[in-house]
Design a protein around this motif. Structure first.
Motif, PDB file in Angstrom:
ATOM      1  N   VAL A 147       1.322  -8.369  -4.199  1.00  0.00           N
ATOM      2  CA  VAL A 147       0.055  -7.807  -3.729  1.00  0.00           C
ATOM      3  C   VAL A 147       0.318  -6.491  -2.993  1.00  0.00           C
ATOM      4  N   GLY A 148      -0.399  -5.437  -3.398  1.00  0.00           N
ATOM      5  CA  GLY A 148      -0.288  -4.154  -2.723  1.00  0.00           C
ATOM      6  C   GLY A 148       0.987  -3.386  -2.978  1.00  0.00           C
ATOM      7  N   ARG A 149       1.818  -3.845  -3.907  1.00  0.00           N
ATOM      8  CA  ARG A 149       3.065  -3.145  -4.189  1.00  0.00           C
ATOM      9  C   ARG A 149       2.816  -1.964  -5.118  1.00  0.00           C
ATOM     10  N   GLY A 190       0.785  -1.220   0.000  1.00  0.00           N
ATOM     11  CA  GLY A 190       0.000   0.000   0.000  1.00  0.00           C
ATOM     12  C   GLY A 190       0.820   1.274   0.000  1.00  0.00           C
ATOM     13  N   ARG A 191       0.104   2.398   0.121  1.00  0.00           N
ATOM     14  CA  ARG A 191       0.699   3.730   0.058  1.00  0.00           C
ATOM     15  C   ARG A 191       0.421   4.476   1.363  1.00  0.00           C
ATOM     16  N   TYR A 192       1.460   5.053   1.916  1.00  0.00           N
ATOM     17  CA  TYR A 192       1.402   5.722   3.220  1.00  0.00           C
ATOM     18  C   TYR A 192       0.275   6.754   3.294  1.00  0.00           C
ATOM     19  N   GLU A 193       0.212   7.656   2.281  1.00  0.00           N
ATOM     20  CA  GLU A 193      -0.762   8.737   2.344  1.00  0.00           C
ATOM     21  C   GLU A 193      -2.203   8.217   2.238  1.00  0.00           C
ATOM     22  N   ASP A 194      -2.396   7.143   1.487  1.00  0.00           N
ATOM     23  CA  ASP A 194      -3.740   6.570   1.361  1.00  0.00           C
ATOM     24  C   ASP A 194      -4.158   5.851   2.643  1.00  0.00           C
ATOM     25  N   SER A 248      -6.177   3.181  -8.201  1.00  0.00           N
ATOM     26  CA  SER A 248      -4.807   3.413  -7.736  1.00  0.00           C
ATOM     27  C   SER A 248      -4.735   3.643  -6.229  1.00  0.00           C
ATOM     28  N   PHE A 249      -5.878   3.882  -5.574  1.00  0.00           N
ATOM     29  CA  PHE A 249      -5.885   4.202  -4.144  1.00  0.00           C
ATOM     30  C   PHE A 249      -5.318   3.032  -3.331  1.00  0.00           C
ATOM     31  N   ASP A 250      -4.314   3.315  -2.525  1.00  0.00           N
ATOM     32  CA  ASP A 250      -3.647   2.315  -1.677  1.00  0.00           C
ATOM     33  C   ASP A 250      -3.258   1.066  -2.462  1.00  0.00           C
ATOM     34  N   ASN A 251      -2.838   1.298  -3.706  1.00  0.00           N
ATOM     35  CA  ASN A 251      -2.375   0.216  -4.591  1.00  0.00           C
ATOM     36  C   ASN A 251      -3.418  -0.881  -4.788  1.00  0.00           C
ATOM     37  N   ASN A 252      -4.701  -0.464  -4.790  1.00  0.00           N
ATOM     38  CA  ASN A 252      -5.816  -1.361  -5.105  1.00  0.00           C
ATOM     39  C   ASN A 252      -6.035  -2.456  -4.059  1.00  0.00           C
ATOM     40  N   LEU A 253      -5.650  -2.194  -2.819  1.00  0.00           N
ATOM     41  CA  LEU A 253      -5.824  -3.194  -1.770  1.00  0.00           C
ATOM     42  C   LEU A 253      -7.261  -3.324  -1.281  1.00  0.00           C
ATOM     43  N   PRO A 292      -2.222  -2.631  -8.304  1.00  0.00           N
ATOM     44  CA  PRO A 292      -2.607  -1.496  -9.166  1.00  0.00           C
ATOM     45  C   PRO A 292      -2.443  -1.825 -10.649  1.00  0.00           C
ATOM     46  N   VAL A 293      -3.108  -2.902 -11.075  1.00  0.00           N
ATOM     47  CA  VAL A 293      -3.102  -3.349 -12.470  1.00  0.00           C
ATOM     48  C   VAL A 293      -4.554  -3.455 -12.912  1.00  0.00           C
ATOM     49  N   LEU A 294      -4.950  -2.650 -13.890  1.00  0.00           N
ATOM     50  CA  LEU A 294      -6.358  -2.561 -14.279  1.00  0.00           C
ATOM     51  C   LEU A 294      -6.547  -3.007 -15.733  1.00  0.00           C
ATOM     52  N   PRO A 295      -7.152  -4.173 -15.959  1.00  0.00           N
ATOM     53  CA  PRO A 295      -7.433  -4.620 -17.319  1.00  0.00           C
ATOM     54  C   PRO A 295      -8.662  -3.924 -17.897  1.00  0.00           C
ATOM     55  N   ILE A 296      -8.608  -3.660 -19.189  1.00  0.00           N
ATOM     56  CA  ILE A 296      -9.709  -2.987 -19.886  1.00  0.00           C
ATOM     57  C   ILE A 296     -10.183  -3.877 -21.026  1.00  0.00           C
TER      58      ILE A 296
END
Length: 349
Positions: A250-252, A12-16, A188-193, A289-293
């Protein structure tokens, strides 16, 4: 707490995580929702009041370790209960620190000591002990499907929050600029956790290029066709049961994941890629944070694809559209607990 989580779990991400902590602190309902209702009629008067269960056994996840503890503590103690936590072993240090803070606060405000406790060394054996103990009247679990199903088989009353894999549907009437901005923010929020985060997008072909362009404009990195299989090999593994997310990733951060396939993009927060509807990135919940379209030739094709990807979890879905009939049709088909229209799924949290 946010800094300790990132350091201990590497997720995850500190700020999130700061934002998530503030959300549970400020928004978790307490005693104010424990209202008494009175009903009267020809047959007499009935009072409906809430009563505590007693001791609750709570299982918490590595993806939201102390956030879940704070949320559970506020709501469960407000209901007159005590709580025994079995936390995820990969976050036991920060969880112990959080419990000490909460217990000290409870005592300072007139409550009893050790109203909330946790196993010093969290194990599956301890989960079994909680499930079998006659003193534990309710089990609560946040995490994967297997864990929630195990609690449901315990024979005790159970509150479970399991897997999601939320799809996003974008039709050809949508405000594409808004869709790109909100999807980027949520995915993208908190690396999609978050289990309610956008995990895959089904977009009608007529506006697909515009949506992808918008996501890139927000800061997403678009994988080339040659980079896609390399990324799949890095972050997934395959066995006789199919594809599974590699927990190492996961969460990276998206930038770290890209470095794993030799791409240097230190500013990247989200990776996007075009895939078919049956691709593992679409059908398997990643928590990355991987989003398929997925491009769809028609609205019905998009609905069918999203329904398949959601896998009957009935957790969360979202849609961007100005067509009320389309939004109603998708909502009736997907039947999720959280359904967000024209906004990030964060707005449904």
């Amino acid at each position: 707490l946010a800094g300790m989580i990132v350091e201990e779990t590497q997720m995850g991400r500190y700020e999130d995580k700061i934002a998530k902590h503030m959300a549970v602190i400020n928004n978790t309902p307490g005693t104010e929702c424990l209202t008494t209702d009175a009903l009267s009629g020809d047959e007499g008067l009935m009072l409906e009041e809430y009563a505590p269960f007693g001791v609750i056994g709570a299982i918490t996840p590595v993806t939201n370790p102390t956030e879940t503890i704070i949320n559970n503590t506020i709501s469960m103690i407000a209901g007159g209960n005590a709580v025994v936590f079995n936390v995820h072993p990969s976050a036991k240090k920060v969880c112990a620190h959080c419990l000490r803070i909460l217990n000290r606060t409870i005592v300072e405000n007139g409550g009893p000591a050790d109203l909330i406790t946790m196993a010093k060394e969290p194990t599956m054996e301890n989960v079994e002990k909680l499930c079998q103990s006659p003193k534990v009247k309710l089990m609560s679990g946040t995490g994967g499907t297997a864990m929630v199903n195990a609690l449901l088989r315990s024979g005790k009353k159970t509150i479970g929050a399991g897997a999601g894999n939320p799809p996003v549907l974008v039709d050809d009437t949508a405000d594409i600029q808004l869709a790109a901005k909100e999807i980027y923010r949520g995915a993208s929020f908190d690396n999609n956790l978050l289990c309610l985060a956008e995990k895959e997008v089904f977009v009608m072909d007529r506006v697909a290029d515009q949506l992808i362009e918008g996501l890139v404009g927000e800061g997403a990195y678009l994988l080339s066709p040659s980079e896609l299989p390399r990324l799949l090999e890095l972050v997934f593994y395959k066995d006789e049961k199919g594809y599974h997310a590699n927990t190492k990733w996961v969460g990276r951060d998206a930038s770290k994941i890209l470095e794993g396939i030799g791409i240097h993009r230190p500013d990247a927060r989200l990776i996007i890629c075009e895939t078919p509807a049956d691709h593992p990135f679409v059908l398997v919940e990643q928590l990355m944070p991987v989003l398929p379209i997925v491009r769809c030739r028609s609205f019905q094709e998009a609905v069918d694809g999203a329904y398949r990807a959601e896998s009957g979890n009935r957790h969360t879905a979202s849609m961007f559209s100005k067509n009320v009939d389309n939004m109603t049709a998708f909502a009736r088909k997907i039947e999720t607990t959280i359904f967000v229209k024209n906004g990030s799924t964060l707005k449904g949290d």
